[in-house]
Design a protein around this motif. Structure first.
Motif, short mmCIF file in Angstrom:
data_model
loop_
_atom_site.label_atom_id
_atom_site.label_comp_id
_atom_site.label_asym_id
_atom_site.label_seq_id
_atom_site.Cartn_x
_atom_site.Cartn_y
_atom_site.Cartn_z
N ILE A 137 1.01 -1.88 0.13
CA ILE A 137 -0.25 0.04 0.02
C ILE A 137 1.19 1.43 -0.04
N GLN A 138 0.86 2.37 -1.47
CA GLN A 138 1.66 3.16 -1.30
C GLN A 138 1.21 4.04 -1.10
N THR A 139 1.86 4.99 0.03
CA THR A 139 0.72 6.08 0.91
C THR A 139 1.18 7.34 0.58
N PRO A 140 0.21 8.92 0.41
CA PRO A 140 1.12 9.94 0.26
C PRO A 140 1.47 10.81 1.36
N VAL A 141 1.67 9.65 2.04
CA VAL A 141 2.39 10.90 3.48
C VAL A 141 4.02 10.71 3.21
N PRO A 142 4.70 11.48 3.31
CA PRO A 142 5.97 11.95 2.77
C PRO A 142 7.01 10.69 3.38
N LYS A 143 6.41 10.46 4.47
CA LYS A 143 8.45 9.63 5.14
C LYS A 143 7.54 8.72 6.52
N PRO A 144 8.44 7.80 7.25
CA PRO A 144 7.49 7.44 8.12
C PRO A 144 7.50 8.24 8.95
N THR A 200 0.25 13.90 -4.15
CA THR A 200 1.51 13.55 -4.87
C THR A 200 1.54 12.30 -6.09
N SER A 201 2.03 12.63 -7.31
CA SER A 201 1.74 12.08 -8.55
C SER A 201 2.44 11.17 -8.34
N TYR A 202 2.56 9.97 -8.95
CA TYR A 202 2.96 8.53 -8.58
C TYR A 202 3.97 7.75 -10.00
N GLU A 203 4.84 7.91 -10.35
CA GLU A 203 5.72 6.91 -10.66
C GLU A 203 5.20 5.18 -10.61
N ARG A 204 4.92 4.47 -11.46
CA ARG A 204 5.02 2.75 -11.15
C ARG A 204 5.57 2.51 -10.94
N ARG A 205 6.28 1.87 -9.85
CA ARG A 205 7.51 0.47 -9.52
C ARG A 205 7.66 -1.03 -11.55
N PHE A 206 8.02 -1.06 -11.70
CA PHE A 206 8.22 -1.99 -12.90
C PHE A 206 8.06 -2.61 -12.96
N GLY A 265 -4.13 11.07 7.88
CA GLY A 265 -5.05 10.51 7.81
C GLY A 265 -5.17 8.82 7.01
N ASP A 266 -3.91 9.34 5.97
CA ASP A 266 -4.16 8.71 4.85
C ASP A 266 -2.99 7.48 5.86
N HIS A 267 -2.61 7.46 6.47
CA HIS A 267 -1.57 6.14 7.24
C HIS A 267 -2.57 5.22 7.90
N ALA A 268 -4.10 6.20 9.05
CA ALA A 268 -4.74 5.13 9.32
C ALA A 268 -5.29 4.07 8.31
N PHE A 269 -6.40 5.20 6.99
CA PHE A 269 -6.43 4.74 6.13
C PHE A 269 -5.76 3.40 5.98
N ALA A 270 -4.77 3.31 5.73
CA ALA A 270 -3.89 2.46 4.82
C ALA A 270 -3.79 0.88 5.92
N VAL A 271 -3.86 1.62 7.47
CA VAL A 271 -3.58 0.44 8.01
C VAL A 271 -5.17 -0.18 8.13
N SER A 272 -6.28 0.12 8.36
CA SER A 272 -7.54 -0.27 8.02
C SER A 272 -7.47 -1.43 6.91
N LEU A 273 -7.14 -0.48 5.97
CA LEU A 273 -6.92 -1.11 4.87
C LEU A 273 -6.02 -2.66 4.61
N ALA A 274 -5.10 -2.51 5.30
CA ALA A 274 -4.10 -3.62 5.39
C ALA A 274 -4.42 -4.32 6.14
N GLU A 275 -4.75 -4.61 7.55
CA GLU A 275 -5.61 -5.28 8.08
C GLU A 275 -7.24 -6.15 7.53
N ALA A 276 -7.71 -5.35 6.63
CA ALA A 276 -8.93 -6.35 6.03
C ALA A 276 -7.99 -7.30 4.68
N LEU A 277 -7.01 -6.41 3.70
CA LEU A 277 -6.34 -8.45 2.72
C LEU A 277 -5.71 -8.58 3.58
N GLU A 278 -5.34 -8.09 5.01
CA GLU A 278 -4.45 -9.97 5.54
C GLU A 278 -5.55 -10.55 6.01
#
Length: 560
Positions: free
Chosen positions: A257-264, A315-321, A271-284
């Protein structure tokens, strides 16, 4: 990449081209996405482009670049961060005859040939380009997969076909017949495929020595003469995802899960991090693996079959090859940038219906899925029936008191409860409850509130992206008073009071206070049903289904 004014319209038109019956049905990912991937993977030191036009494809290159076009129509900054750029406004024949590459001593690592749509021109461009290629270099051909009989002819007629690819499709049977030593792969990128050629040999002279024979043999041949079966055998069209991303092994998928949060270090306040945590837990919980990365670590190495879920913020995103890439568009502040960034996605989830419609206008309805924001069913839920509730709660930073919904609620005389940075220093200081509310505490606060106040960013309101605060509150059985938003899911819309001023806030609060037991029971029933419809678990199921569909992607071509 710079913004090219005509690029979005070009992509929209090319994705919406429908092949004639009997012609190959291509995928839904535009060829620009594969070109971008090739630049990322190869990291060429020198790039050659024949046929540049607006410069959009040239804009993908970050290395020394040579571009040839008899009539450039460059729309934007194509220099970018390139160490050098040579533009030659001439024909490719004259360019190669000039010997410029020899004089410069340039060896090409990646070449994109998209010049004149007649096969002898492309044949000559290929012959000349191969002589300047690195041993591990790559040549990419465009427009070799026609989508209509009219478009596949030598004499293109705009009155008959909107887009003319000419007879460059002949290069596929020619290369199969005369250069079996080459590795030739054709990918299903609209509108007319990309041919990726490796195994090049600068010493090979077969094509130049046999040129007259080839011209005589293929010059008058039509697509009907060759026949669809023979063309498909020569083309051997593949889904482009098989090239850029390995298929995940059967069983558990691996997500990043790639978030727009600048750094750890900043995660706790986003709030995007909390959103990502909930999504990660649901996927798991669904039996898959998930990790969360901030902008700083977006491109850190990971498992080769990892699937990227990009929480597309501002934040614009450049995909990982090499990684299947899914965008979840949660905001729409820079819609133009989002539309262009979507080139790097395999699929887009849009958090609002109007936003979905905007993206579908460009990329088509199959490329985008409606997926609103969500609530965490492990943290949000209604209290016991009859439990006491009090106060009108707002959770969010004060933005220097630039929260109209809070100002309106103050003027309406509501008993406010405010959590978030800045409220203690604002005109609403008397209502400040704390600087911070932990994610695990939020559900209890909402479940004991009489009202939850909500607002939206202007882009979210305009593009119909309901805030996840609405889902959180309703999942706790709590009435919501919100500023207007242009779209809400049908099931929750009747339970959201949309207001524009203090009087409407006052009226909404009075209506909530006067609700009868039937209305409160309806809201509680909604809260319980939302676990199946609007929880992160429900959203995760949609994402997993789409990831599995794309990873196992296979098109069956229609034939006459």
């Amino acid at each position: 990449m710079a913004h090219f004014p005509t690029l979005i319209g070009k992509i929209r038109d090319e994705l919406n081209l429908v092949p004639d019956e009997g012609f190959p049905v291509l995928g839904r990912t535009h060829y620009f996405a594969l070109l971008h991937e090739l630049h990322q993977r190869l990291k060429p030191k020198a790039y050659l482009e024949i046929g540049t036009e607006s410069g959009a494809s040239l804009g993908l290159a970050k290395c020394l670049s040579v571009a040839v076009d008899p009539a450039f129509r460059i729309e934007a900054d194509v220099m970018g961060g390139k160490p050098g750029l040579i533009l030659q406004q001439t024909t490719s024949e004259a360019f190669f005859a000039s010997g410029l590459l020899d004089r410069l001593g340039v060896t090409i690592d990646l070449a994109f040939l998209d010049g004149m749509h007649l096969f002898e021109y492309l044949l000559d461009d290929f012959i000349n380009t191969e002589h300047h290629m690195a041993a591990d270099g790559m040549i990419v051909l465009h427009d070799c997969v026609p989508f209509s009989s009219a478009g596949a002819r030598r004499d293109g007629d705009r009155r008959v076909t909107r887009s003319w690819t000419g007879d460059v499709w002949k290069l596929l049977p020619i290369l199969r017949a005369y250069r079996p030593d080459l590795n030739v792969r054709t990918f299903d990128t609209p509108p007319s495929g990309l041919v990726v050629i490796t195994g090049l040999d600068v010493t090979n002279r077969v094509l130049s020595e046999k040129r007259d024979e080839i011209i005589a043999r293929y010059g008058d041949m039509t697509f009907e003469d060759l026949g669809l079966t023979a063309f498909l055998a020569a083309a051997a069209i593949e889904p482009y995802r098989r090239y850029i991303a390995p298929l995940p092994a059967e069983g558990a998928l691996s997500f990043r899960i790639q978030t727009p949060v600048p750094k750890p270090r900043a995660q706790a306040s986003w709030g995007d991090h909390a959103f990502a945590v909930s999504l990660a837990e649901a996927l798991e919980r669904a039996g898959h693996f998930a990790e969360i990365r901030t902008v700083r670590d977006w491109h850190a190495p990971g498992p080769s079959d990892q699937i990227d879920i990009v929480l597309r913020g501002d934040t614009s995103y450049e995909r990982r090859f090499g990684h299947l890439t899914l965008f979840w568009a949660l905001y729409g502040d820079d819609l133009g940038a989002l539309r262009q960034d979507a080139l790097g996605a395999d699929h887009v989830f849009a958090a609002g219906q109007p936003l979905k419609d905007e993206i579908a206008m460009i990329y088509g309805p199959d490329f985008v899925t409606l997926l609103p924001q969500a609530f965490d069913a492990t943290r949000m839920g209604p209290p016991d029936e009859g439990a006491p509730r009090e106060g009108a709660t707002f959770v969010g930073i004060s933005k220097r008191f630039r929260r109209p919904i809070v100002r309106q609620a103050m003027r309406a005389g509501l008993p406010l409860q405010l959590w978030g940075r800045g409220w203690a220093e604002s005109p609403a200081a008397d209502f400040a409850k704390g600087e911070r509310l932990e994610q695990d505490e939020l559900g209890a606060v909402y479940a004991t509130s009489q009202i939850v106040l909500n607002d939206h960013r202007p882009d979210m309101s305009r593009l119909g992206i309901p805030s996840n605060r609405i889902f959180d509150a309703l999942a706790c059985g709590t009435p919501v008073i919100s500023d207007p938003v242009s779209w809400l899911p049908d099931d929750i819309a009747p339970f959201v009071h949309q207001v524009r001023d203090a009087q409407q806030v006052r009226d909404a609060a009075r209506s909530i206070a006067e609700e009868d037991e039937d209305r409160r029971s309806e809201r509680r029933a909604l809260a319980l049903s939302m676990r199946e419809t609007h929880s992160f678990d429900a959203r995760a199921r949609v994402i997993i289904d789409k990831a599995e569909e794309l990873a196992g992607y296979a098109r069956i071509r229609k034939t006459a």
